[in-house]
Design an enzyme around this catalytic site. Structure first.
Site, PDB file in Angstrom:
ATOM      1  N   VAL A  12      55.397  34.121  80.537  1.00  0.00           N
ATOM      2  CA  VAL A  12      54.935  33.429  81.772  1.00  0.00           C
ATOM      3  C   VAL A  12      55.784  33.236  82.939  1.00  0.00           C
ATOM      4  CG1 VAL A  12      53.510  31.480  82.980  1.00  0.00           C
ATOM      5  CG2 VAL A  12      53.121  32.108  80.574  1.00  0.00           C
ATOM      6  N   CYS A  13      55.582  33.646  84.128  1.00  0.00           N
ATOM      7  CA  CYS A  13      56.096  33.631  85.206  1.00  0.00           C
ATOM      8  C   CYS A  13      55.376  33.141  86.506  1.00  0.00           C
ATOM      9  CB  CYS A  13      57.173  34.733  85.567  1.00  0.00           C
ATOM     10  SG  CYS A  13      56.373  36.120  86.162  1.00  0.00           S
ATOM     11  N   ALA A  14      55.957  32.947  87.671  1.00  0.00           N
ATOM     12  CA  ALA A  14      55.259  32.891  88.985  1.00  0.00           C
ATOM     13  C   ALA A  14      54.031  33.931  89.367  1.00  0.00           C
ATOM     14  CB  ALA A  14      56.279  32.581  89.865  1.00  0.00           C
TER      15      ALA A  14
END
Length: 376
Positions: free
Chosen positions: A72-74
């Site tokens: 998960v990232c932005a």
């Protein structure tokens, strides 16, 4: 092999079904600590993306070998690259499609129950913000309560069921997220309702939601009745639907109560909050099912994915409803409060029609966790 994209709906389903999920969050530690994809069965490892630019060899041993890892990232891009590296190391990996940016806007409708006259009630969960909104359906008509700014989902939902949205209600002037209420009313031709005490500075026309206002719905006799319940804001107004459900807005949550300080009047509004919780709500039937406008964490979700409890149960279990000493209560709701919502003053101005913002700016204003509650 390449990593797969995990759709937002699948992530939401895992939360609802309380399924395990291992998440490698590659955002900065401060962002991860403040706000993340939460589920009862979720396990986490937070390693910033910039520490993985040369490879993932140093963290592979910290990841489960027998379980898919969701990166998960932005905004998705960094998570795709890290997931690719994990696959190269022989691990099973996926990335969250659209990242936390998309997750913050995802809405999931869950049926709360049937109404006496044959209608239905749906709760819309916005997991990325802890926001809850609703559609009350009776016959071929619907009322939307506390709509998020992503109005297309409500419109599509109504179209699928062949109903017309006739009324849109905001229980108060929101400060933690941008209301989609007025926009939704414009797009559907519905009447837009807002408590008049919260509307002193708005720049648009609205219908005044006042104590005792009754909105009939459909042909089955379904009624939505307004109950003035100030405290979170001076205009906060609850709704009793079908003599069974109590929409509490941001006054009362499952495991907490509303904060009274988002307009800089904590001491004054705290008195109203206590009166609402300890007097007005006490006069209501304990069997009423409380449906708030937010929740704080996944522990508040029921097994069927809904966020709901009886009013009587909350009076037994919610600490905010059991502070007998008035001074102690005032201290609880006016001191040592959590940080205020991101961009809350801009959001208030936006919801009053006094500030214009492009869609990207609206999205930025809302990023982050729900902070409307006081919890001991």
């Amino acid at each position: 092999m390449t990593p797969r994209a995990m759709e937002l709906q699948e992530a939401a389903q895992r939360i609802m079904e309380q399924k395990p999920l291992f998440i490698l969050d590659v955002r900065n530690p401060s962002d991860f600590k403040e706000w993340k994809l939460e589920g009862k069965g979720f396990t986490y490892l937070n390693v910033p993306y910039f520490e993985l630019l040369d490879g993932v060899e140093d963290i592979v041993d910290r990841l489960p070998a027998d379980q898919e890892v969701l990166v998960v990232c932005a905004k998705e891009g960094s998570s795709v690259m890290v997931a690719d590296m994990l696959v190269e190391q022989g691990r099973k990996a996926a990335y969250l499609k659209g990242g936390m940016k998309a997750w913050s806007e995802h809405l999931v409708p869950v049926k709360i129950g049937d109404l006496k006259g044959g209608g239905e009630l749906y709760q819309f969960l916005r997991y990325g913000k802890g926001c809850l909104s609703y559609i009350v359906i009776s016959g071929n008509e619907g009322i939307v309560v506390d709509a998020s700014r992503i109005t297309s989902l409500y419109i599509d939902f109504a179209a699928e069921r062949g109903i017309q949205i006739t009324h849109v209600i905001d229980t108060h002037l929101h400060a933690d997220h941008i209301s989609g209420g007025r926009r939704l009313a414009q797009e559907t031709g519905a009447s837009y309702w807002l408590p008049e005490e919260d509307a002193q500075e708005v720049t648009f026309a609205y219908h005044a939601l006042t104590d005792g206002t009754v909105l009939p719905l459909g042909m089955q006799g379904t009624q939505v009745e307004a109950v003035y319940s100030p405290g979170h804001t001076i205009g906060s107004t609850s709704l009793i639907v079908d003599e069974r459900y109590l929409f509490t807005g941001d006054i009362l949550f499952i495991d907490s109560i509303g904060r009274p300080d988002l307009a800089g009047q904590a001491r004054d509004w705290a008195q109203h909050l206590r009166s609402t919780l300890y007097e007005r709500y006490q006069e209501l039937a304990e069997a009423l099912i409380v449906l708030p406008a937010h929740y704080m964490n996944v522990d508040e979700l029921n097994e069927d994915g809904t966020v709901a409890r009886s009013l009587g149960q909350l009076y037994r279990e919610n600490h905010g409803l059991n502070v007998k000493d008035s001074d102690e209560f005032m201290s609880l709701v006016s001191q040592n409060l959590p940080p205020q919502p991101n961009s809350y003053e801009e959001i208030r101005q936006r919801n009053m029609g006094r500030l214009d913002a492009a869609p990207d700016r609206e999205r930025e204003m809302e990023i982050g966790p729900n902070r409307c509650a006081v919890r001991s």
